[in-house]
Scaffold this motif. Sequence first.
Motif, PDB file in Angstrom:
ATOM      1  N   PHE A  61      31.531  37.262  42.943  1.00 19.50           N
ATOM      2  CA  PHE A  61      31.386  36.763  41.583  1.00 19.50           C
ATOM      3  C   PHE A  61      30.919  37.853  40.628  1.00 19.50           C
ATOM      4  O   PHE A  61      31.459  38.001  39.528  1.00 19.50           O
ATOM      5  CB  PHE A  61      30.402  35.587  41.562  1.00 19.50           C
ATOM      6  N   LEU A  62      29.933  38.640  41.047  1.00 17.24           N
ATOM      7  CA  LEU A  62      29.420  39.694  40.176  1.00 17.24           C
ATOM      8  C   LEU A  62      30.454  40.787  39.924  1.00 17.24           C
ATOM      9  O   LEU A  62      30.539  41.324  38.820  1.00 17.24           O
ATOM     10  CB  LEU A  62      28.149  40.293  40.771  1.00 17.24           C
ATOM     11  N   ILE A  63      31.259  41.106  40.927  1.00 14.54           N
ATOM     12  CA  ILE A  63      32.308  42.103  40.725  1.00 14.54           C
ATOM     13  C   ILE A  63      33.344  41.603  39.732  1.00 14.54           C
ATOM     14  O   ILE A  63      33.786  42.336  38.847  1.00 14.54           O
ATOM     15  CB  ILE A  63      32.966  42.482  42.070  1.00 14.54           C
ATOM     16  N   VAL A  64      33.711  40.336  39.841  1.00 15.49           N
ATOM     17  CA  VAL A  64      34.678  39.772  38.890  1.00 15.49           C
ATOM     18  C   VAL A  64      34.061  39.675  37.498  1.00 15.49           C
ATOM     19  O   VAL A  64      34.704  39.970  36.492  1.00 15.49           O
ATOM     20  CB  VAL A  64      35.164  38.387  39.365  1.00 15.49           C
ATOM     21  N   LEU A  65      32.794  39.277  37.432  1.00 16.55           N
ATOM     22  CA  LEU A  65      32.138  39.093  36.147  1.00 16.55           C
ATOM     23  C   LEU A  65      31.995  40.411  35.386  1.00 16.55           C
ATOM     24  O   LEU A  65      32.249  40.470  34.185  1.00 16.55           O
ATOM     25  CB  LEU A  65      30.758  38.459  36.353  1.00 16.55           C
ATOM     26  N   PHE A  66      31.591  41.463  36.074  1.00 17.69           N
ATOM     27  CA  PHE A  66      31.335  42.732  35.406  1.00 17.69           C
ATOM     28  C   PHE A  66      32.460  43.750  35.568  1.00 17.69           C
ATOM     29  O   PHE A  66      32.364  44.853  35.053  1.00 17.69           O
ATOM     30  CB  PHE A  66      30.024  43.337  35.913  1.00 17.69           C
ATOM     31  N   GLY A  67      33.494  43.396  36.290  1.00 21.33           N
ATOM     32  CA  GLY A  67      34.600  44.324  36.512  1.00 21.33           C
ATOM     33  C   GLY A  67      35.511  44.420  35.299  1.00 21.33           C
ATOM     34  O   GLY A  67      35.504  43.595  34.385  1.00 21.33           O
ATOM     35  N   LYS A  68      36.312  45.466  35.289  1.00 22.05           N
ATOM     36  CA  LYS A  68      37.254  45.694  34.198  1.00 22.05           C
ATOM     37  C   LYS A  68      38.476  44.810  34.395  1.00 22.05           C
ATOM     38  O   LYS A  68      39.012  44.715  35.489  1.00 22.05           O
ATOM     39  CB  LYS A  68      37.664  47.168  34.195  1.00 22.05           C
ATOM     40  N   PHE A  69      38.907  44.156  33.342  1.00 21.66           N
ATOM     41  CA  PHE A  69      40.059  43.269  33.404  1.00 21.66           C
ATOM     42  C   PHE A  69      40.917  43.500  32.178  1.00 21.66           C
ATOM     43  O   PHE A  69      40.421  43.532  31.061  1.00 21.66           O
ATOM     44  CB  PHE A  69      39.599  41.807  33.429  1.00 21.66           C
ATOM     45  N   GLU A  70      42.201  43.692  32.406  1.00 23.09           N
ATOM     46  CA  GLU A  70      43.142  43.868  31.305  1.00 23.09           C
ATOM     47  C   GLU A  70      44.266  42.843  31.432  1.00 23.09           C
ATOM     48  O   GLU A  70      44.818  42.669  32.512  1.00 23.09           O
ATOM     49  CB  GLU A  70      43.743  45.270  31.340  1.00 23.09           C
ATOM     50  N   ASP A  71      44.582  42.178  30.326  1.00 21.58           N
ATOM     51  CA  ASP A  71      45.707  41.256  30.324  1.00 21.58           C
ATOM     52  C   ASP A  71      47.012  42.028  30.415  1.00 21.58           C
ATOM     53  O   ASP A  71      47.150  43.115  29.856  1.00 21.58           O
ATOM     54  CB  ASP A  71      45.725  40.416  29.045  1.00 21.58           C
ATOM     55  N   MET A  72      47.967  41.440  31.113  1.00 22.42           N
ATOM     56  CA  MET A  72      49.289  42.059  31.183  1.00 22.42           C
ATOM     57  C   MET A  72      50.049  41.746  29.899  1.00 22.42           C
ATOM     58  O   MET A  72      49.914  40.647  29.348  1.00 22.42           O
ATOM     59  CB  MET A  72      50.067  41.503  32.377  1.00 22.42           C
ATOM     60  N   PRO A  73      50.868  42.677  29.422  1.00 16.50           N
ATOM     61  CA  PRO A  73      51.690  42.382  28.242  1.00 16.50           C
ATOM     62  C   PRO A  73      52.687  41.271  28.546  1.00 16.50           C
ATOM     63  O   PRO A  73      53.126  41.101  29.684  1.00 16.50           O
ATOM     64  CB  PRO A  73      52.411  43.700  27.971  1.00 16.50           C
ATOM     65  N   ASP A  74      53.055  40.518  27.510  1.00  8.21           N
ATOM     66  CA  ASP A  74      53.978  39.396  27.691  1.00  8.21           C
ATOM     67  C   ASP A  74      55.323  39.851  28.252  1.00  8.21           C
ATOM     68  O   ASP A  74      55.943  39.142  29.049  1.00  8.21           O
ATOM     69  CB  ASP A  74      54.187  38.667  26.362  1.00  8.21           C
ATOM     70  N   ALA A  75      55.781  41.025  27.869  1.00  8.36           N
ATOM     71  CA  ALA A  75      57.058  41.525  28.360  1.00  8.36           C
ATOM     72  C   ALA A  75      57.015  41.752  29.873  1.00  8.36           C
ATOM     73  O   ALA A  75      57.965  41.444  30.590  1.00  8.36           O
ATOM     74  CB  ALA A  75      57.428  42.824  27.644  1.00  8.36           C
ATOM     75  N   GLU A  76      55.916  42.271  30.355  1.00  7.92           N
ATOM     76  CA  GLU A  76      55.785  42.528  31.794  1.00  7.92           C
ATOM     77  C   GLU A  76      55.695  41.225  32.582  1.00  7.92           C
ATOM     78  O   GLU A  76      56.260  41.099  33.660  1.00  7.92           O
ATOM     79  CB  GLU A  76      54.555  43.394  32.043  1.00  7.92           C
ATOM     80  N   ILE A  77      54.999  40.239  32.030  1.00 11.43           N
ATOM     81  CA  ILE A  77      54.911  38.926  32.681  1.00 11.43           C
ATOM     82  C   ILE A  77      56.292  38.292  32.751  1.00 11.43           C
ATOM     83  O   ILE A  77      56.690  37.743  33.784  1.00 11.43           O
ATOM     84  CB  ILE A  77      53.921  38.010  31.939  1.00 11.43           C
ATOM     85  N   ALA A  78      57.040  38.359  31.655  1.00 10.69           N
ATOM     86  CA  ALA A  78      58.384  37.787  31.636  1.00 10.69           C
ATOM     87  C   ALA A  78      59.292  38.487  32.638  1.00 10.69           C
ATOM     88  O   ALA A  78      60.127  37.837  33.290  1.00 10.69           O
ATOM     89  CB  ALA A  78      58.974  37.901  30.230  1.00 10.69           C
ATOM     90  N   GLU A  79      59.124  39.786  32.814  1.00 12.91           N
ATOM     91  CA  GLU A  79      59.940  40.530  33.780  1.00 12.91           C
ATOM     92  C   GLU A  79      59.616  40.093  35.207  1.00 12.91           C
ATOM     93  O   GLU A  79      60.517  39.924  36.024  1.00 12.91           O
ATOM     94  CB  GLU A  79      59.690  42.031  33.618  1.00 12.91           C
ATOM     95  N   ILE A  80      58.348  39.895  35.507  1.00 14.30           N
ATOM     96  CA  ILE A  80      57.940  39.482  36.837  1.00 14.30           C
ATOM     97  C   ILE A  80      58.423  38.072  37.143  1.00 14.30           C
ATOM     98  O   ILE A  80      58.939  37.792  38.217  1.00 14.30           O
ATOM     99  CB  ILE A  80      56.400  39.581  36.987  1.00 14.30           C
ATOM    100  N   VAL A  81      58.269  37.184  36.188  1.00 11.04           N
ATOM    101  CA  VAL A  81      58.639  35.786  36.370  1.00 11.04           C
ATOM    102  C   VAL A  81      60.160  35.618  36.347  1.00 11.04           C
ATOM    103  O   VAL A  81      60.706  34.684  36.944  1.00 11.04           O
ATOM    104  CB  VAL A  81      57.962  34.900  35.304  1.00 11.04           C
ATOM    105  N   GLY A  82      60.845  36.521  35.681  1.00  9.00           N
ATOM    106  CA  GLY A  82      62.300  36.445  35.614  1.00  9.00           C
ATOM    107  C   GLY A  82      62.794  35.657  34.430  1.00  9.00           C
ATOM    108  O   GLY A  82      63.905  35.142  34.431  1.00  9.00           O
ATOM    109  N   GLU A  83      61.968  35.527  33.425  1.00  5.21           N
ATOM    110  CA  GLU A  83      62.350  34.802  32.222  1.00  5.21           C
ATOM    111  C   GLU A  83      62.680  35.781  31.109  1.00  5.21           C
ATOM    112  O   GLU A  83      62.207  36.913  31.086  1.00  5.21           O
ATOM    113  CB  GLU A  83      61.218  33.892  31.750  1.00  5.21           C
ATOM    114  N   GLU A  84      63.487  35.318  30.186  1.00  3.92           N
ATOM    115  CA  GLU A  84      63.799  36.150  29.022  1.00  3.92           C
ATOM    116  C   GLU A  84      62.740  35.908  27.957  1.00  3.92           C
ATOM    117  O   GLU A  84      62.178  34.827  27.832  1.00  3.92           O
ATOM    118  CB  GLU A  84      65.167  35.778  28.456  1.00  3.92           C
ATOM    119  N   GLU A  85      62.480  36.965  27.171  1.00  2.00           N
ATOM    120  CA  GLU A  85      61.523  36.815  26.068  1.00  2.00           C
ATOM    121  C   GLU A  85      62.173  36.030  24.943  1.00  2.00           C
ATOM    122  O   GLU A  85      63.351  36.121  24.694  1.00  2.00           O
ATOM    123  CB  GLU A  85      61.102  38.191  25.534  1.00  2.00           C
ATOM    124  N   ASN A  86      61.349  35.262  24.245  1.00  2.00           N
ATOM    125  CA  ASN A  86      61.837  34.486  23.098  1.00  2.00           C
ATOM    126  C   ASN A  86      61.634  35.270  21.833  1.00  2.00           C
ATOM    127  O   ASN A  86      60.790  35.964  21.571  1.00  2.00           O
ATOM    128  CB  ASN A  86      61.129  33.140  22.997  1.00  2.00           C
TER     129      ASN A  86
END
Length: 86
Positions: A61-86
């Motif tokens: 819990f402490l590692i997740v709480l204080f660890g570095k976290f970056e959101d993935m860009p929407d384009a990269e998520i769409a590429e992984i999921v296999g969806e086209e961007e709107n």
Amino acid sequence: MIASFIGGLAGGFYAGIVEFYSYAFVNPGIAALPAFISPDESFGNLINSIIVMILAFGVSFLIVLFGKFEDMPDAEIAEIVGEEEN
């Protein structure tokens, strides 16, 4: 995922140091706590099992709480999921 590995490592390291035993074959979890009571009815091993659970959860819990976290860009998520961007 790395936080869970490190938390498990911390809990397992403590369990190894205190010679933690399981007296029955059960799936891990809170419902399995009676399997850690020794046959001579001493509760030292049960207390160690609770410490191991709290330690593993707390470190993760402490590692997740204080660890570095970056959101993935929407384009990269769409590429992984296999969806086209709107």
